[in-house]
Design a protein around this motif. Structure first.
Motif, PDB file in Angstrom:
ATOM      1  N   GLN A 362       0.841  -1.186   0.000  1.00 17.45           N
ATOM      2  CA  GLN A 362       0.000   0.000   0.000  1.00 17.45           C
ATOM      3  C   GLN A 362       0.874   1.233   0.000  1.00 17.45           C
ATOM      4  O   GLN A 362       1.868   1.295   0.690  1.00 17.45           O
ATOM      5  CB  GLN A 362      -0.855   0.031   1.273  1.00 17.45           C
ATOM      6  CG  GLN A 362      -1.769  -1.144   1.413  1.00 17.45           C
ATOM      7  CD  GLN A 362      -3.023  -0.959   0.617  1.00 17.45           C
ATOM      8  OE1 GLN A 362      -3.098  -0.087  -0.253  1.00 17.45           O
ATOM      9  NE2 GLN A 362      -4.011  -1.785   0.897  1.00 17.45           N
ATOM     10  N   GLN A 446      -4.040  -8.812  -6.262  1.00 21.74           N
ATOM     11  CA  GLN A 446      -5.038  -7.788  -6.041  1.00 21.74           C
ATOM     12  C   GLN A 446      -6.436  -8.361  -5.876  1.00 21.74           C
ATOM     13  O   GLN A 446      -7.347  -7.662  -5.473  1.00 21.74           O
ATOM     14  CB  GLN A 446      -5.015  -6.786  -7.190  1.00 21.74           C
ATOM     15  CG  GLN A 446      -3.925  -5.764  -6.962  1.00 21.74           C
ATOM     16  CD  GLN A 446      -3.499  -5.082  -8.222  1.00 21.74           C
ATOM     17  OE1 GLN A 446      -4.121  -5.253  -9.261  1.00 21.74           O
ATOM     18  NE2 GLN A 446      -2.441  -4.309  -8.127  1.00 21.74           N
ATOM     19  N   ARG A 450      -8.854  -8.019   1.305  1.00 15.79           N
ATOM     20  CA  ARG A 450      -7.987  -7.497   2.353  1.00 15.79           C
ATOM     21  C   ARG A 450      -8.399  -7.991   3.733  1.00 15.79           C
ATOM     22  O   ARG A 450      -7.566  -8.128   4.624  1.00 15.79           O
ATOM     23  CB  ARG A 450      -8.025  -5.961   2.330  1.00 15.79           C
ATOM     24  CG  ARG A 450      -6.742  -5.327   2.808  1.00 15.79           C
ATOM     25  CD  ARG A 450      -6.634  -3.939   2.238  1.00 15.79           C
ATOM     26  NE  ARG A 450      -7.750  -3.112   2.663  1.00 15.79           N
ATOM     27  CZ  ARG A 450      -7.667  -2.179   3.608  1.00 15.79           C
ATOM     28  NH1 ARG A 450      -6.533  -1.975   4.228  1.00 15.79           N
ATOM     29  NH2 ARG A 450      -8.722  -1.464   3.923  1.00 15.79           N
ATOM     30  N   ASP A 451      -9.694  -8.268   3.897  1.00 11.51           N
ATOM     31  CA  ASP A 451     -10.095  -8.610   5.262  1.00 11.51           C
ATOM     32  C   ASP A 451      -9.627  -9.994   5.677  1.00 11.51           C
ATOM     33  O   ASP A 451      -9.597 -10.320   6.849  1.00 11.51           O
ATOM     34  CB  ASP A 451     -11.607  -8.422   5.450  1.00 11.51           C
ATOM     35  CG  ASP A 451     -12.388  -9.125   4.381  1.00 11.51           C
ATOM     36  OD1 ASP A 451     -13.606  -8.897   4.312  1.00 11.51           O
ATOM     37  OD2 ASP A 451     -11.785  -9.877   3.603  1.00 11.51           O
ATOM     38  N   TYR A 453      -6.557 -10.828   5.411  1.00  9.23           N
ATOM     39  CA  TYR A 453      -5.320 -10.510   6.116  1.00  9.23           C
ATOM     40  C   TYR A 453      -5.618  -9.927   7.481  1.00  9.23           C
ATOM     41  O   TYR A 453      -4.904 -10.167   8.455  1.00  9.23           O
ATOM     42  CB  TYR A 453      -4.494  -9.527   5.302  1.00  9.23           C
ATOM     43  CG  TYR A 453      -3.944 -10.109   4.030  1.00  9.23           C
ATOM     44  CD1 TYR A 453      -4.340  -9.620   2.782  1.00  9.23           C
ATOM     45  CD2 TYR A 453      -3.031 -11.142   4.064  1.00  9.23           C
ATOM     46  CE1 TYR A 453      -3.839 -10.155   1.620  1.00  9.23           C
ATOM     47  CE2 TYR A 453      -2.533 -11.684   2.900  1.00  9.23           C
ATOM     48  CZ  TYR A 453      -2.941 -11.189   1.689  1.00  9.23           C
ATOM     49  OH  TYR A 453      -2.453 -11.713   0.532  1.00  9.23           O
ATOM     50  N   GLU A 454      -6.703  -9.134   7.547  1.00  6.70           N
ATOM     51  CA  GLU A 454      -7.035  -8.532   8.834  1.00  6.70           C
ATOM     52  C   GLU A 454      -7.465  -9.601   9.826  1.00  6.70           C
ATOM     53  O   GLU A 454      -7.081  -9.571  10.991  1.00  6.70           O
ATOM     54  CB  GLU A 454      -8.152  -7.502   8.649  1.00  6.70           C
ATOM     55  CG  GLU A 454      -7.658  -6.268   7.944  1.00  6.70           C
ATOM     56  CD  GLU A 454      -8.779  -5.313   7.620  1.00  6.70           C
ATOM     57  OE1 GLU A 454      -9.947  -5.675   7.806  1.00  6.70           O
ATOM     58  OE2 GLU A 454      -8.474  -4.203   7.162  1.00  6.70           O
ATOM     59  N   THR A 471      -1.854 -16.018   1.251  1.00  6.08           N
ATOM     60  CA  THR A 471      -1.517 -15.526  -0.075  1.00  6.08           C
ATOM     61  C   THR A 471      -1.243 -16.667  -1.031  1.00  6.08           C
ATOM     62  O   THR A 471      -1.837 -16.755  -2.116  1.00  6.08           O
ATOM     63  CB  THR A 471      -0.262 -14.638   0.003  1.00  6.08           C
ATOM     64  OG1 THR A 471      -0.402 -13.754   1.097  1.00  6.08           O
ATOM     65  CG2 THR A 471      -0.090 -13.866  -1.277  1.00  6.08           C
TER      66      THR A 471
END
Lengths: 559, 367, 405
Positions: A362, A446, A450-451, A453-454, A471
């Protein structure tokens, strides 16, 4: 419309039937005297039957007259010192009729000789084929003519008196056309299919190269049959092929009609749109492929093809009588190729993935610039890249050894050892290939939400754990096809091996495809090289089937 | 049991935008606090700051008295249920739930025991071997909850967990979550944009607007005693009927002003008046005087639309105001309404149900 | 009523077209008259040579009235096209090519022996070696246009007189090394048979006779000599054509054994360079390089051999040769070398004419092709990778025999 389809079926079927009958009839009419095929058949005959003696000069074939004349150009006057002079003063014609040869001399004028010059063959409308070839030294010896004169053997093949060919041809063609028209009329509702097939017909009729290559195929087949000591197959002359091909659409139409029982297929529009691609793919891919496969079973020698069956394959798969560590052994080359592919794919993937992970951060500044720069290796034509890298790996004047010298390290003789050359090749190909993997990985990265990873952060995952457990498994569906593709490309990467290391040392770094190239174009052994290529093809097909299952399994993660 | 304290929590982005401004909140142990507000009000950001997924710009976060600003998420002892569940698609439900324990290197038998116990509590035991894509939305959500619970967290965070479900399932899950909270008694922070969820699930509701806390209190408190016009308009379905009028105009609507109204009307200038749909009643214009008493507001209106909902009807009327544009109001009537479109009716609202707010932007309650 | 006319008409038209084209194929081929419209000539010339050729074709047309259609082809494609096109009747009447393919062409029946037309005066015009190169199995198959062979290129500022023997060359190179000239001698490709042949022939060997003891020993001797030279630092081990030129022009290389094409690399620079015949080995054995001859061949399928012969004579005739010689080409016409040469070309002509007497034509036997790769492998493994010469030789012999099968 229920009654009409039945009738509509008849006309094309009739056409097809007529075409087949026509072909059979005319084939039976001894077309072996037709066109260029006759001369090749005749030259084959003469090549496989060397003249042993003067008695051999009297040969007749069934329902044809083959006349052999021995023409000897004799020097008159003083013999010259140079052996390649033979000034013509007179020539003798000798024919043998069993027993003692009788020589009769006829004064044939130079004009006569020139007029019948086209020395390999002359096809006249009256159906004669003339052939001429010089005698081999063995034949000269057998005939007792070991002197330095110029001896030629003239063969004249005369066909039977009548040739029913032209009229039958024209009549049949017209008949086919009329019936085809009738069929088309009946089939008004299948216009699109008909239109597509007419397109096929038109392209076939006007594409002479196609006919030439088909006659090539016939040559191969003819040689094959000859060496099996079968009687010469009746070769179809070119001018017969055209009406046959003309009737082909009708034949296909009839077959289509048979399958669809007269009902228009709901896919006919699709077929029409696919027709140009189908035609070009078959012309550009399938026909050359078939020729290649046919070539693999023959031996090539100066334009003549000789059937050898599976001999090439025995030779290749048996290691060619070389020991396993010898570069010319198939298995050695196979091992080198597999090593090359594995190393490259490993490096490409790891380098591409690492760079993609870096670029995916990012808030990275100049991301677009980095991406563009990193794609440049892929964009440059690999021919140029290979030559530049080859120059860089030069032992004395290359950039790499020069840099090593600046740091006080000893320069490495790159091209002198197997591993040195392999390193050079792998480096070049890695430089070329990692952008592809990087782009694939970037795209796939891409798409990972993302969540995930959260959630992993909350569970207390370190970056390595996140990479390994989140990943990587989610990248595999995207990476797998890329890796498969990359490995097939690398397996056949001719340019780099040929240009950078050139197979040094001693052919050790040759991969299968460069090996095949050398067999074909450096040793002129086309049949062997075709067999080699066929083996490569089979290996890759098996690999593709194997990996198909892997990629299917991998895709299930997301579907 | 865990207590959470948010003191003047702020989130400022590098471009200067303030998503959360000085949020002060005290979560007692065992409470389920709902963070509600319209989109972009900063509720998710607040939640993520508590979870540790966003950096806290200023202010303090205390969990059980310990400052947690700098601690990474895994050390805060929180479990979070994401809006999109964030289940790992390549792992089975069992593995999804067990992931956190696996990272802590808990023994396999212990993992198994704990997963099974959580699964049986949430009734997902038969789903454990499936992959996420083989489950329905509700099932996935339960897996997500199980995953959040497996580490026995001190604090449970929910980030709009029901938004991805359809209406029927949402209602069902609301009940289930409520039961779960009652059973577990864990301190929870629940973010939602749906005020019905907040009202039904939460012990206390925090209403946010543009990063600022508007009101904190029990759901009914926000409903009955809103502190400003925004709260009044946000909470309650259908929304409170609000109008901004001049004080004189208001007094024409009310007979015998007293009490609260008197104070409010003592001001000059404009003010807002509001009443809830179920506190108003309709009657024939002729019956007006009989129906209402001192202090009530009354309006003449024309019915525009009647929505029969079965157990109740919502009547949309256009009330006439002297010298102003008509006021669109909603009135709730029990059962089937007699009103028809175009009827002239009289609207009455009892004095104790009238609410007054100032007419400025803040719209504070006038008592 | 016919509903769809367009497909109908189209099909009818195509049918007629196919029939007509079919009739066309089997049209009578009368024996063509001698004066056919135009002769076709295929060549692989570029630049100056191509324009010179076109000039002589123009001259031919002016003199005889016969037009000639010249088709320029890439060098690599020429052979393949000939093999493919000629048997089908699509080939040229004549073409210009290298002599080492004569055996192939003859075996495939593509070329016509020309002894039929030769006269003794014509024979005397050319260098006998060049005619030898163009014959196969006792028959002459073409007329020579030009020849090329290897010579010694040197810088006149580094070495005013060319060395006559290898020992002399070695001593000059060593003294030059002290002056900063790093390398003494080079050939663009050390591992190519073409560049190694002078040494092999000097020791009495012959590539086509490697099955005999004498040639094998000669090969072992020649590779050991080159290995010694490399080890002494006289010859750089790893080279290519471009690097050779750049080393020579930058003064890092004293002597280069290369062919006349090297002139092209040196022409742009202002270097003082010259050529000389190759030096001899210590015991007066001459280094005998391969001779390559470019000739004009007549297709055996031509319809007009007389015209083709006349054109061949014109292309290799005196006028065309003189023009080429003035430009620095090396023609096969003997007499022209006696004429006065401009100063710039004097050494050039003299060198190659002298070297010609010490050449051996590259064998045009079709089996010669099989030797290149095994011998390249042998040379590279012995010279670059220090393999044992005897083992590599056994290996190479085995590979050569293998391919015969």
């Amino acid at each position: 419309m229920s009654a009409r389809p039945q009738l509509g079926f008849i006309a094309p079927a009739l056409c097809a039937l007529l075409s087949v009958c026509f072909a059979l009839i005319t084939l039976n009419q001894a077309t072996r005297y037709g066109g260029t095929q006759a001369q090749s058949w005749l030259s084959e005959r003469l090549a496989t039957q060397p003249i042993q003696g003067l008695s051999d000069l009297n040969i007749t074939l069934s329902d044809a007259q083959l006349e052999l004349k021995l023409i000897e150009l004799q020097r008159t006057g003083e013999p010259q010192s140079a052996s390649y002079l033979s000034p013509l003063k007179a020539f003798k014609v000798a024919t043998g009729a069993g027993g003692t040869p009788s020589l009769t001399s006829t004064t044939l004028s130079k004009e006569w000789f020139d007029a019948h010059w086209s020395p390999r063959a002359q096809w006249t409308r009256s159906g004669e084929v003339w052939l001429r070839r010089p005698l081999t030294p063995q034949e000269r010896g057998a005939l007792g003519r070991t002197g330095s004169s110029q001896l030629s053997l003239i063969a004249r093949l005369a066909p039977p008196a009548r040739s029913p060919l032209p009229w039958l041809e024209v009549t049949a063609g017209v008949l086919i056309a009329l019936l085809g028209v009738y069929g088309l009329r009946r089939w008004a509702y299948d216009r699109l299919v008909g239109g597509a097939l007419i397109g096929l017909w038109g392209s076939v009729c006007v594409s002479w190269p196609l006919l030439n290559s088909v006659s090539d195929l016939q040559q191969v087949v003819a040689s094959w049959a000859l060496s099996l000591h079968a009687p010469a197959p009746t070769l179809i002359p070119a001018e017969l092929l055209v009406p046959l091909c003309a009737s082909l659409p009708w034949l296909l139409l009839a077959i289509a009609h048979l399958f669809t029982r007269g009902r228009p297929s709901p896919n006919r529009v699709a077929y029409t749109y696919m027709a140009p691609t189908l035609i070009s793919v078959s012309l550009l891919v399938f026909i050359p492929f078939a020729l290649g496969v046919a070539l693999a079973f023959t031996r090539h020698d100066h334009g003549r093809f000789e059937w050898v069956g599976l001999e090439h394959f025995y030779h290749i798969l048996g290691g060619g009588l070389y020991e396993l560590s010898h570069p010319l052994n198939f298995y050695f080359t196979l091992g080198v190729t597999v090593l090359w592919t594995a190393l490259n794919v490993l490096l490409h993937t790891s380098l591409g993935l690492s760079l993609a992970l870096l670029l995916n951060r990012q808030g990275l500044a100049f991301k677009g610039l980095y991406r563009a720069l990193l794609i440049i290796p892929w964009a440059i034509p690999n021919y140029i890249t290979a030559l530049i890298w080859k120059g860089m790996f030069h032992q004395q004047y290359g950039l790499i050894n020069h840099s090593l010298g600046l740091f006080g390290l000893t320069p490495v003789p790159w091209m002198s050892s197997f591993w040195g050359s392999m390193t050079a090749n792998v480096t070049t190909n890695t430089w070329l290939g990692f952008p592809f993997m990087m782009v694939v990985c970037l795209g796939a990265l891409q798409s990972v939400p993302r969540d995930l990873y959260e959630a992993a952060d909350l569970a207390g995952a370190s970056p390595w754990v996140k990479f390994r457990h989140i990943t990587l498994p989610l990248l595999i569906p995207a990476l797998t096809p890329a890796i498969i593709l990359g490995s097939v490309w690398t397996f056949n990467m001719f340019n780099i091996i040929y240009l950078v290391s050139g197979g040094q040392p001693n052919g050790a770094t040759d991969i299968l495809i460069t090996e095949a190239y050398r067999w074909a174009f450096e040793q002129d052994r086309y049949g062997y090289a075709a067999a080699y290529s066929l083996v490569i093809f089979v290996i890759l097909i098996l690999y593709a089937r194997l990996t198909q299952r892997l990629s299917k399994a991998a895709e299930e993660v997301y579907s | 049991m865990t207590e959470v304290n948010l003191r003047a929590l702020c989130k400022r982005y590098p471009n200067g935008f303030e998503a959360v401004r000085a949020v002060d909140l005290e979560i007692r142990s065992g409470e389920l606090i709902a963070l509600v507000g319209p989109s972009g009000c900063g509720k998710s950001t607040t939640l993520r700051m508590v979870a540790g997924l966003e950096e806290i710009s200023s202010g303090e976060l205390l969990i059980d008295g310990q400052r947690m600003n700098e601690r990474p998420p895994k050390e805060r002892g929180v479990g979070m249920v994401f809006q999109s569940y964030a289940l790992y698609p390549h792992m089975s439900a069992y593995e999804n739930i067990a992931f956190a324990l696996k990272l802590q290197k808990v023994s396999t038998s212990e993992i198994d025991r704990r997963v099974q116990s959580v699964a049986s509590r949430l009734e997902i035991s038969e789903l454990l071997s499936r992959k996420p894509k083989q489950m329905s939305g509700g099932q996935r959500q339960r897996i997500a909850i199980a995953r959040a619970l497996i580490r026995e967290p001190r604090l449970l965070l929910f980030d709009e967990p029901l938004s991805n479900l359809d209406a029927q399932l949402r209602a069902h899950m609301r009940v289930e979550l409520s039961a779960l909270h009652a059973e577990l008694g864990a301190t929870s922070l629940y973010v939602t944009h749906d005020q019905v969820e907040a009202m039904t699930l939460a012990d206390r509701v925090v209403l946010l607007k543009a990063g600022e806390v508007q009101q904190i209190g029990a759901p009914l408190e926000l409903h009955d005693e809103p502190v400003n016009r925004f709260v009044a308009g946000f909470i309650g379905s259908p929304s409170m009927n609000l109008a901004t009028l001049q004080a004189e105009a208001v007094s024409t609507l009310i007979q015998e002003v007293s009490g609260e109204a008197q104070q409010a009307l003592a001001q000059d200038g404009a003010l807002s008046i509001g009443f809830r749909a179920h506190h108003a009643s309709l009657c024939e214009p002729s019956e007006r005087s009989a129906r209402f008493k001192a202090g009530d507001a009354t309006l003449s209106a024309v019915v525009e639309l009647v929505e029969p909902l079965g157990n109740e009807s919502l009547v949309y009327c256009s009330a006439t105001l002297p010298g102003l544009e008509p006021w669109r109001v909603v009135v709730r009537e029990e059962g089937h309404s007699q009103a028809k479109r175009g009827d002239a009716v009289a609207l009455t609202c009892a004095a104790e149900h009238l609410r007054y707010f100032s007419a400025d932007e803040r719209g504070a309650r006038l008592r | 009523m016919i509903k769809h006319r367009a497909p109908l008409l189209l099909s009818l038209a195509l049918c007629l077209a196919s029939l007509l084209s079919a009739c066309q194929t089997s049209a009578p081929d009368e024996p063509r008259s001698i004066h056919s419209p135009a002769l076709t000539l295929w060549h692989a010339y570029r630049g100056d040579e191509a324009s010179a050729l076109l000039e002589s074709l123009e001259r031919f047309r002016a003199e005889t009235g016969r037009a000639v259609r010249a088709l320029q082809l890439p060098h690599q494609a020429l052979n393949n096209k000939l093999q493919a096109a000629i048997p089908r009747g699509n080939g040229p009447d004549l073409w210009i090519g290298a002599h080492d393919r004569v055996g192939d062409y003859a075996e495939a029946g593509l070329i016509e022996p020309v002894g039929y037309w030769m006269t003794s005066s014509l024979v005397d015009q050319y260098f006998p070696r060049t005619l030898e190169a163009l014959s196969y199995q006792g028959n002459l198959y073409g007329l020579p246009i030009s020849f090329k062979t290897l010579a010694l290129f040197y810088r006149t500022d580094l070495s005013p007189t060319p060395p006559k023997s290898l020992a002399e060359l070695r001593s000059i190179a060593l003294s030059l090394r002290e002056r900063g000239v790093r390398w003494g001698l080079a050939s663009p490709e050390l591992d190519s048979l073409y560049f190694h042949a002078p040494w092999l022939h000097a020791f009495g060997g012959e590539a086509t006779r490697l099955h005999e003891r004498q040639s094998q020993e000669a090969l072992l001797n020649s590779v050991s000599l080159i290995s010694d030279l490399i080890r002494d630092g006289l010859i750089p081990p790893e080279l290519n054509g471009a690097l050779t030129a750049s080393l020579f022009t930058s003064g890092q290389l004293a002597f280069v054994i290369n062919g006349p094409w090297f002139k092209g690399d040196l022409e742009g620079t202002a270097l003082p360079w010259s050529v000389a015949p190759l030096p001899t080995l210590s015991d007066q054995r001459a280094l005998t390089p391969y001779l390559g001859v470019e000739g004009v061949f007549i297709s055996s399928y031509t319809q007009d051999p007389t015209g083709a012969w006349a054109l061949a004579q014109s292309i290799t005739g005196e006028r065309a040769a003189r023009a080429s010689l003035q430009r620095g080409g090396l023609v096969a016409q003997r007499a022209l070398y006696q004429e006065e040469a401009p100063p710039a070309l004097r050494a050039w002509r003299a060198t190659f004419e002298a070297q010609l007497t010490n050449t051996r034509p590259l064998s045009n036997d079709p089996r010669m092709k099989r030797l290149w790769t095994p011998l390249k492998r042998l040379l590279s493994s012995v010279l670059f990778f220090q393999a044992s010469p005897q083992e590599s030789l056994t290996e190479a012999l085995r590979a050569i025999e293998e391919q015969g099968s």
